[in-house]
Write a protein that holds these residues in place. Structure first.
Motif, PDB file in Angstrom:
ATOM      1  N   THR A 115      -2.032   8.671 -11.113  1.00 48.11           N
ATOM      2  CA  THR A 115      -1.752   9.271  -9.810  1.00 48.11           C
ATOM      3  C   THR A 115      -3.029   9.648  -9.087  1.00 48.11           C
ATOM      4  OG1 THR A 115       0.401  10.118 -10.531  1.00 48.11           O
ATOM      5  CG2 THR A 115      -0.628  11.212  -8.657  1.00 48.11           C
ATOM      6  N   ILE A 118      -4.894   6.595  -7.789  1.00 42.96           N
ATOM      7  CA  ILE A 118      -4.286   6.048  -6.575  1.00 42.96           C
ATOM      8  C   ILE A 118      -4.614   6.927  -5.379  1.00 42.96           C
ATOM      9  CG2 ILE A 118      -2.078   5.579  -5.431  1.00 42.96           C
ATOM     10  CD1 ILE A 118      -0.987   4.660  -8.146  1.00 42.96           C
ATOM     11  N   TYR A 223       5.004  -5.551  -2.748  1.00 41.27           N
ATOM     12  CA  TYR A 223       4.059  -4.954  -3.678  1.00 41.27           C
ATOM     13  C   TYR A 223       2.664  -5.059  -3.072  1.00 41.27           C
ATOM     14  CZ  TYR A 223       3.231  -3.348  -8.485  1.00 41.27           C
ATOM     15  OH  TYR A 223       2.954  -2.591  -9.599  1.00 41.27           O
ATOM     16  N   THR A 224       1.769  -4.201  -3.479  1.00 42.24           N
ATOM     17  CA  THR A 224       0.413  -4.271  -2.947  1.00 42.24           C
ATOM     18  C   THR A 224      -0.278  -5.568  -3.374  1.00 42.24           C
ATOM     19  OG1 THR A 224      -1.696  -3.081  -2.774  1.00 42.24           O
ATOM     20  CG2 THR A 224      -0.589  -3.028  -4.912  1.00 42.24           C
ATOM     21  N   PHE A 247      -4.070  -1.879  -1.844  1.00 45.53           N
ATOM     22  CA  PHE A 247      -3.951  -0.951  -0.717  1.00 45.53           C
ATOM     23  C   PHE A 247      -4.997  -1.207   0.362  1.00 45.53           C
ATOM     24  CE2 PHE A 247      -2.623   1.516  -4.552  1.00 45.53           C
ATOM     25  CZ  PHE A 247      -1.270   1.456  -4.305  1.00 45.53           C
ATOM     26  N   PHE A 272       3.526  -1.283  -1.937  1.00 50.61           N
ATOM     27  CA  PHE A 272       4.060  -0.424  -2.990  1.00 50.61           C
ATOM     28  C   PHE A 272       3.430  -0.798  -4.328  1.00 50.61           C
ATOM     29  CE2 PHE A 272       7.969  -0.642  -0.126  1.00 50.61           C
ATOM     30  CZ  PHE A 272       7.567   0.479   0.595  1.00 50.61           C
ATOM     31  N   ILE A 273       3.621   0.061  -5.308  1.00 54.36           N
ATOM     32  CA  ILE A 273       3.102  -0.181  -6.645  1.00 54.36           C
ATOM     33  C   ILE A 273       3.956   0.588  -7.630  1.00 54.36           C
ATOM     34  CG2 ILE A 273       1.482   1.754  -6.709  1.00 54.36           C
ATOM     35  CD1 ILE A 273      -0.575  -0.134  -8.014  1.00 54.36           C
ATOM     36  N   ARG A 274       4.037   0.137  -8.870  1.00 58.78           N
ATOM     37  CA  ARG A 274       4.808   0.866  -9.876  1.00 58.78           C
ATOM     38  C   ARG A 274       4.156   2.220 -10.112  1.00 58.78           C
ATOM     39  NH1 ARG A 274       2.433  -3.264 -13.040  1.00 58.78           N
ATOM     40  NH2 ARG A 274       4.360  -4.444 -13.038  1.00 58.78           N
ATOM     41  N   LEU A 276       4.232   4.705  -8.224  1.00 61.75           N
ATOM     42  CA  LEU A 276       3.652   5.252  -7.002  1.00 61.75           C
ATOM     43  C   LEU A 276       3.963   6.742  -6.939  1.00 61.75           C
ATOM     44  CD1 LEU A 276       2.140   4.348  -4.406  1.00 61.75           C
ATOM     45  CD2 LEU A 276       4.371   4.231  -3.291  1.00 61.75           C
ATOM     46  N   VAL A 281       4.546   9.094  -1.562  1.00 60.13           N
ATOM     47  CA  VAL A 281       5.679   8.534  -0.825  1.00 60.13           C
ATOM     48  C   VAL A 281       6.182   9.538   0.201  1.00 60.13           C
ATOM     49  CG1 VAL A 281       8.044   7.682  -0.994  1.00 60.13           C
ATOM     50  CG2 VAL A 281       6.366   7.014  -2.718  1.00 60.13           C
ATOM     51  N   THR A 318      11.854   1.497  -4.318  1.00 61.10           N
ATOM     52  CA  THR A 318      11.156   2.348  -3.363  1.00 61.10           C
ATOM     53  C   THR A 318      11.829   2.307  -2.001  1.00 61.10           C
ATOM     54  OG1 THR A 318       9.079   1.860  -4.526  1.00 61.10           O
ATOM     55  CG2 THR A 318       8.897   2.899  -2.368  1.00 61.10           C
TER      56      THR A 318
END
Length: 416
Positions: A115, A118, A223-224, A247, A272-274, A276, A281, A318
């Motif tokens: 986290t 990111i 997905y990114t 991103f 998006f990404i797993r 996230l 969000v 998402t």
């Protein structure tokens, strides 16, 4: 205040840590670590080692067991002895304040989780006031429950528009109030301020959307790093920033596109990404309003990625989470030029697997049932882009006639 952004540490090295569990086998863990390494690379960090541990689940106090933690510590010490410093350890899951504190005490290097990494990247990528506000809000939300680890004199950061300002923040401290309590109060004040800014941004964005007239809205989602921005440039003939990094796009870009005689609005949104971060969000809800209010979603996927179907599920979840599920959609399978497979040897009697399928064989699976809701392209080499334009024209025209039945000035594409 301890900064999240690590852009200045471009030569920093790191080791990665992940778990192998009954929910995540070794192959999946390798895949997640590949992505984590790509995230680290995007943040300017070089990965020098990976550590995995088979376990039932994360250790509540240190994520990995004591033995594995000691193994990581010894590796860091061994690297120091030969003049190679390991600057940080990055974990593939979000860590609690307790886990962070215990791991730092054991390893004595910078600790990041997925986290925070990111968030670092988002902070590096944010260019506009809108994106910067959204990222800062997500950072403070992440920081709040971890204040005991991030103990610092936040009154220096307490300035800024409407926050009570600089040195005056010291006056917030009441009788017997601890530094931790004061830090918490200052962060909560900052979060409140940022939320107000976001509300103002939301109002401005809403006004902009209302002033766009009677045009169908189409949004690129996915997905990114699947090629959305490259596709945006092709369709809109614009120069949206596109890069082979995660991103590359944070701010939503909206362009008016005309195919034949049919104008519509096309938006490119954050990938998006797993895993996230939820706070991220929530903070980017104003940016994702373009997705929620779109009439048509163009779901872009990288078909050359071995597990692209899992990425599709991440994006669809998402979309559902932000209230954009169930919208008319079209799947665009990009990067056909990168697709590879392993042909089976004649004497190989093992069952045929996904890795043995040609692209034609893959296209005959569940995708064949999608019909015109699916197309295979290469945005890089402009493969099947004319066919995509024709499909997009037909779908947008149909939506336009349904939404604005008394404004049907449109004619078939071939008559243009």
């Amino acid at each position: 205040m301890k900064e999240f952004v690590i852009s200045e540490a471009k030569a920093e090295t790191a080791v990665l840590v992940a778990l192998v569990t009954h929910m995540q086998d070794e192959a999946r863990t390798r895949e997640y670590l590949d992505e984590l390494e790509f995230l680290a690379e995007t943040a300017g960090v070089v990965t020098v080692k990976r550590f995995t541990q088979k376990t039932e689940g994360p250790n509540q106090t240190s994520y990995v067991g004591k033995g594995k933690l000691e193994e990581i510590r010894q590796f860091i010490l061994d690297e120091e002895e030969v003049g190679r410093e390991v600057g940080m350890v990055i974990f593939d899951d979000e860590l609690s304040a307790r886990q962070l504190r215990n791991i730092e005490n054991a390893l004595h290097v910078k600790i990041l989780d997925r986290t925070s990494l990111i968030l670092d990247i988002f902070a590096m990528r944010a260019q506009t006031a809108n994106a910067k506000t959204q990222v800062e809000l997500a950072q403070y939300r992440y920081m709040l429950p971890r204040l005991q680890r991030l103990w610092t004199h936040l009154e220096r950061q307490g300035g800024g528009s409407g926050s009570g300002g600089g040195k005056g923040s010291v006056g917030l401290r009441g009788p017997g109030e601890t530094q931790l309590e004061m830090d918490r109060r200052i962060i909560l004040q900052r979060i409140t301020l940022l939320k107000r800014k976001m509300e103002e941004i939301d109002r401005q964005k809403n006004t902009q959307r209302q002033n766009r007239g009677r045009l169908i809205r189409v949004a690129l989602v996915g997905y990114t790093n699947v090629g959305k921005s490259t596709l945006m440039n092709l369709l809109s003939k614009s120069e949206v920033f596109a890069e082979n990094k995660l991103f590359a796009t944070l701010d939503t870009t909206v362009r008016k596109v005309t195919i034949g005689n049919l104008p519509f609005l096309l938006s490119d949104t954050v990938g998006f990404i797993r895993k996230l971060p939820t706070d991220l969000v929530d903070s980017f809800k104003s940016t994702l309003d373009e997705v929620r209010e779109a009439d048509l979603l163009l779901h872009v996927a990288d078909i050359s990625y071995p597990h692209f179907e899992e990425q599709l599920k991440v994006v669809e979840k998402t979309l559902s989470d932000i209230g954009a599920g169930g919208k008319p959609s079209m799947y665009i399978f990009n990067k056909v030029d990168n697709y590879t497979y392993t042909p089976k040897e004649d004497n190989d009697l093992t069952p045929v697997t996904r890795e043995n399928w040609t692209l034609d064989e893959l296209m005959k699976t569940w995708m064949a049932k999608l019909g015109d809701d699916c197309i295979f392209i290469s945005a890089k080499y402009k493969t099947h882009i004319d066919e995509l334009r024709k499909l997009l024209y037909d779908k947008v025209r149909q939506l336009h006639v349904q939404k604005y039945p008394y404004n049907d000035f449109l004619y078939p594409l071939e008559d243009d």
